[in-house]
Design a protein around this motif. Sequence first.
Motif, PDB file in Angstrom:
ATOM      1  N   THR A  40       0.835  -1.211   0.000  1.00 49.07           N
ATOM      2  CA  THR A  40       0.000   0.000   0.000  1.00 49.07           C
ATOM      3  C   THR A  40       0.865   1.254   0.000  1.00 49.07           C
ATOM      4  OG1 THR A  40      -0.127  -0.087   2.427  1.00 49.07           O
ATOM      5  CG2 THR A  40      -1.942  -1.096   1.182  1.00 49.07           C
ATOM      6  N   ARG A  63       3.285  12.087  15.844  1.00 50.38           N
ATOM      7  CA  ARG A  63       1.917  11.556  15.809  1.00 50.38           C
ATOM      8  C   ARG A  63       1.226  11.749  17.158  1.00 50.38           C
ATOM      9  NH1 ARG A  63      -0.336   7.101  12.549  1.00 50.38           N
ATOM     10  NH2 ARG A  63      -1.819   5.815  13.673  1.00 50.38           N
ATOM     11  N   ASN A  67      -3.721   8.032  18.757  1.00 51.72           N
ATOM     12  CA  ASN A  67      -3.979   7.394  17.464  1.00 51.72           C
ATOM     13  C   ASN A  67      -3.230   6.048  17.371  1.00 51.72           C
ATOM     14  OD1 ASN A  67      -4.734   6.878  14.868  1.00 51.72           O
ATOM     15  ND2 ASN A  67      -3.588   8.583  13.934  1.00 51.72           N
ATOM     16  N   PRO A  68      -3.952   4.924  17.513  1.00 57.14           N
ATOM     17  CA  PRO A  68      -3.297   3.608  17.585  1.00 57.14           C
ATOM     18  C   PRO A  68      -2.629   3.197  16.275  1.00 57.14           C
ATOM     19  CG  PRO A  68      -5.677   3.356  17.396  1.00 57.14           C
ATOM     20  CD  PRO A  68      -5.421   4.816  17.565  1.00 57.14           C
ATOM     21  N   ILE A  70      -1.236   0.199  13.481  1.00 52.86           N
ATOM     22  CA  ILE A  70      -1.582  -1.111  12.929  1.00 52.86           C
ATOM     23  C   ILE A  70      -0.413  -2.062  13.190  1.00 52.86           C
ATOM     24  CG2 ILE A  70      -1.995  -2.381  10.784  1.00 52.86           C
ATOM     25  CD1 ILE A  70      -3.420   0.164   9.726  1.00 52.86           C
ATOM     26  N   HIS A  72       1.674  -5.366  12.230  1.00 51.08           N
ATOM     27  CA  HIS A  72       1.926  -6.175  11.030  1.00 51.08           C
ATOM     28  C   HIS A  72       2.501  -7.529  11.423  1.00 51.08           C
ATOM     29  CE1 HIS A  72       1.481  -2.105   9.604  1.00 51.08           C
ATOM     30  NE2 HIS A  72       1.491  -2.498   8.337  1.00 51.08           N
ATOM     31  N   THR A 123      -8.963  -2.884  21.784  1.00 53.52           N
ATOM     32  CA  THR A 123      -8.938  -3.525  20.472  1.00 53.52           C
ATOM     33  C   THR A 123      -7.579  -3.304  19.813  1.00 53.52           C
ATOM     34  OG1 THR A 123      -9.827  -1.502  19.516  1.00 53.52           O
ATOM     35  CG2 THR A 123     -11.415  -3.241  20.069  1.00 53.52           C
ATOM     36  N   ARG A 127      -2.678  -6.468  10.363  1.00 53.53           N
ATOM     37  CA  ARG A 127      -2.699  -6.853   8.958  1.00 53.53           C
ATOM     38  C   ARG A 127      -1.439  -7.613   8.563  1.00 53.53           C
ATOM     39  NH1 ARG A 127      -1.455  -4.401   3.976  1.00 53.53           N
ATOM     40  NH2 ARG A 127       0.144  -2.781   4.026  1.00 53.53           N
ATOM     41  N   PRO A 148       2.810   2.516  11.334  1.00 56.37           N
ATOM     42  CA  PRO A 148       1.960   3.497  10.661  1.00 56.37           C
ATOM     43  C   PRO A 148       2.618   3.879   9.337  1.00 56.37           C
ATOM     44  CG  PRO A 148       3.321   4.617  12.265  1.00 56.37           C
ATOM     45  CD  PRO A 148       3.660   3.139  12.368  1.00 56.37           C
ATOM     46  N   SER A 149       1.933   4.629   8.515  1.00 56.93           N
ATOM     47  CA  SER A 149       2.547   5.134   7.290  1.00 56.93           C
ATOM     48  C   SER A 149       3.775   5.970   7.674  1.00 56.93           C
ATOM     49  CB  SER A 149       1.538   5.957   6.498  1.00 56.93           C
ATOM     50  OG  SER A 149       0.892   6.894   7.339  1.00 56.93           O
ATOM     51  N   GLU A 186      -3.742   3.455   1.562  1.00 54.25           N
ATOM     52  CA  GLU A 186      -3.554   2.522   2.661  1.00 54.25           C
ATOM     53  C   GLU A 186      -4.607   1.405   2.672  1.00 54.25           C
ATOM     54  OE1 GLU A 186      -3.899   5.736   2.803  1.00 54.25           O
ATOM     55  OE2 GLU A 186      -2.395   6.683   4.077  1.00 54.25           O
ATOM     56  N   SER A 187      -4.380   0.480   3.603  1.00 55.96           N
ATOM     57  CA  SER A 187      -5.286  -0.662   3.755  1.00 55.96           C
ATOM     58  C   SER A 187      -6.671  -0.196   4.203  1.00 55.96           C
ATOM     59  CB  SER A 187      -4.723  -1.625   4.795  1.00 55.96           C
ATOM     60  OG  SER A 187      -4.619  -0.993   6.055  1.00 55.96           O
ATOM     61  N   ARG A 201     -12.118   2.827   7.648  1.00 55.07           N
ATOM     62  CA  ARG A 201     -11.343   3.604   6.671  1.00 55.07           C
ATOM     63  C   ARG A 201     -11.383   2.842   5.354  1.00 55.07           C
ATOM     64  NH1 ARG A 201      -4.842   4.365   7.299  1.00 55.07           N
ATOM     65  NH2 ARG A 201      -4.873   2.145   6.783  1.00 55.07           N
ATOM     66  N   SER A 232     -12.509   5.416  14.136  1.00 59.91           N
ATOM     67  CA  SER A 232     -11.075   5.198  14.015  1.00 59.91           C
ATOM     68  C   SER A 232     -10.388   6.515  14.364  1.00 59.91           C
ATOM     69  CB  SER A 232     -10.748   4.798  12.573  1.00 59.91           C
ATOM     70  OG  SER A 232      -9.372   4.591  12.452  1.00 59.91           O
ATOM     71  N   GLY A 234      -7.607   7.874  14.000  1.00 61.70           N
ATOM     72  CA  GLY A 234      -6.797   8.558  12.999  1.00 61.70           C
ATOM     73  C   GLY A 234      -7.605   9.327  11.980  1.00 61.70           C
TER      74      GLY A 234
HETATM   75  O1  TXA Z   1      -1.774   0.350   4.495  1.00 61.13           O
HETATM   76  C1  TXA Z   1      -1.656   0.637   5.689  1.00 61.13           C
HETATM   77  O2  TXA Z   1      -2.532   0.363   6.523  1.00 61.13           O
HETATM   78  C2  TXA Z   1      -0.363   1.338   6.138  1.00 61.13           C
HETATM   79  C3  TXA Z   1       0.805   0.365   5.907  1.00 61.13           C
HETATM   80  C4  TXA Z   1       2.100   0.913   6.407  1.00 61.13           C
HETATM   81  O3  TXA Z   1       0.511  -0.883   6.496  1.00 61.13           O
HETATM   82  N1  TXA Z   1      -0.461   1.751   7.507  1.00 61.13           N
HETATM   83  C5  TXA Z   1      -1.234   2.788   7.903  1.00 61.13           C
HETATM   84  O4  TXA Z   1      -1.121   3.099   9.262  1.00 61.13           O
HETATM   85  O5  TXA Z   1      -1.949   3.399   7.168  1.00 61.13           O
HETATM   86  P1  TXA Z   1      -1.626   4.489   9.850  1.00 61.13           P
HETATM   87  O6  TXA Z   1      -1.145   4.502  11.248  1.00 61.13           O
HETATM   88  O7  TXA Z   1      -1.206   5.591   8.992  1.00 61.13           O
HETATM   89  O8  TXA Z   1      -3.170   4.353   9.907  1.00 61.13           O
HETATM   90  C6  TXA Z   1      -3.785   3.468  10.830  1.00 61.13           C
HETATM   91  C7  TXA Z   1      -5.248   3.777  10.951  1.00 61.13           C
HETATM   92  C8  TXA Z   1      -5.489   5.023  11.763  1.00 61.13           C
HETATM   93  O9  TXA Z   1      -6.575   5.738  11.197  1.00 61.13           O
HETATM   94  C9  TXA Z   1      -5.840   4.452  13.133  1.00 61.13           C
HETATM   95  O10 TXA Z   1      -6.618   5.324  13.900  1.00 61.13           O
HETATM   96  C10 TXA Z   1      -6.576   3.181  12.756  1.00 61.13           C
HETATM   97  O11 TXA Z   1      -5.884   2.680  11.642  1.00 61.13           O
HETATM   98  N2  TXA Z   1      -6.564   2.169  13.830  1.00 61.13           N
HETATM   99  C11 TXA Z   1      -5.521   1.459  14.305  1.00 61.13           C
HETATM  100  N3  TXA Z   1      -5.881   0.671  15.334  1.00 61.13           N
HETATM  101  C12 TXA Z   1      -7.212   0.894  15.518  1.00 61.13           C
HETATM  102  C13 TXA Z   1      -8.190   0.387  16.451  1.00 61.13           C
HETATM  103  N4  TXA Z   1      -7.888  -0.501  17.382  1.00 61.13           N
HETATM  104  N5  TXA Z   1      -9.465   0.846  16.342  1.00 61.13           N
HETATM  105  C14 TXA Z   1      -9.802   1.748  15.376  1.00 61.13           C
HETATM  106  N6  TXA Z   1      -8.920   2.258  14.467  1.00 61.13           N
HETATM  107  C15 TXA Z   1      -7.654   1.846  14.551  1.00 61.13           C
END
Ligand code: TXA
Length: 346
Positions: A40, A63, A67-68, A70, A72, A123, A127, A148-149, A186-187, A201, A232, A234
């Motif tokens: 992604t 950050r 904001n939690p 992801i 991997h 939670t 991924r 995260p990104s 992103e995912s 998202r 979410s 973020g």
């Molecule tokens: O494609 C992707 O998902 C990329 C690549 C690097 O894997 N990662 C990514 O991470 O986009 P980030 O941190 O930029 O975005 C993560 C999103 C944020 O909006 C965050 O709030 C949400 O996922 N998130 C993470 N854990 C969560 C949870 N337990 N409940 C709700 N939202 C969550």
Amino acid sequence: MKTEIWSVDKNVDSLNDYPQIKQAAALLAQNETVAFPTETVYGLGGNARNDEAVKKIFEAKGRPSDNPLIIHIADREQLEGIVESVPASADKLMEAFWPGPLTIIFNKKDGQLSETATAGLNTVGIRMPDHPVALAILRESGVPVAAPSANRSGRPSPTTAGHVKEDLNGRIAGIVDGGPTGVGVESTVLDCTGEIPVILRPGGVTKEQLERVVGEVAADPALADEKEAPRSPGMKYRHYAPDAPLYIVEGTRERIQELVNEQHTEGLKAGVLTTAENEKFYDSDFTFICGKRANLETVAASLYEALRSFNSSGVDVIFSESFPAEGVGEAIMNRLLKAAGHRIIK
Ligand code: TXA
Ligand code: MG
């Protein structure tokens, strides 16, 4: 801090034997931060079990701490150790889409992951990325990796190692350069903790694709109404924004050219975000061809490069064409609207 940069060819066999991969994985195991490519966008990885490592990620990105991240993983076995249970819906979806651009939210098993990584929530989003370099690093490090990104908070996500360097050089231990990413957005983040899965998202896996596997899938109401509070964390932050104000134009090419001309009469420079089909219709100060409209996957793949490119173009204002919010177009419009701060010209 000096940031190491390693180049790897993502198409070589048995990446695990490559010294670059071993060095990157060793740094992760030593609780340092390393950026690496996924299918992604580039992620900024750190050992998800270690609070110090995870704090370094938050600090490098700037950050917000609520904001939690992801998490991997490289195989299903790693999952069992960090989640409370695997709902039937999640099981089917992992079977269908992992490895791939789908993040699933599970109820978390206590005491396994850094509380900083999950922002203290019950939670956790997990991924398995579909990228040989990411998978090799994850396998070799032997730990779940919070990633995260790999952009400074608020900036467009990075789709090349160059973007990561622009944002984070000197702030992280290393960058593994595996070439441009594929999907470009992103995912999809999908909450599977309730009765019906809910999209928090939109991303690389579309709603239609999910529904073909599990039946009904809902969407967080906040995605359609900017006044709702998103589930979410973020999604509430301003994100992806270029330096100059961006407007999404829901109108004809002629209307966009008119808007450009108006800027010119005021002595300002205007940029246009368009596609291969329409490029020739514009006379602007900087026109970025963001893929082909006939194939929205190509638009997704170029979107963040487009948003970044306007920063060095010297334009005062940017007008973007609008895209149909169908398939991957949902993720495209979600990101564009955020980048534009929801400024739309009808
Ligand atoms: O494609 C992707 O998902 C990329 C690549 C690097 O894997 N990662 C990514 O991470 O986009 P980030 O941190 O930029 O975005 C993560 C999103 C944020 O909006 C965050 O709030 C949400 O996922 N998130 C993470 N854990 C969560 C949870 N337990 N409940 C709700 N939202 C969550
Ligand atoms: Mg991000």
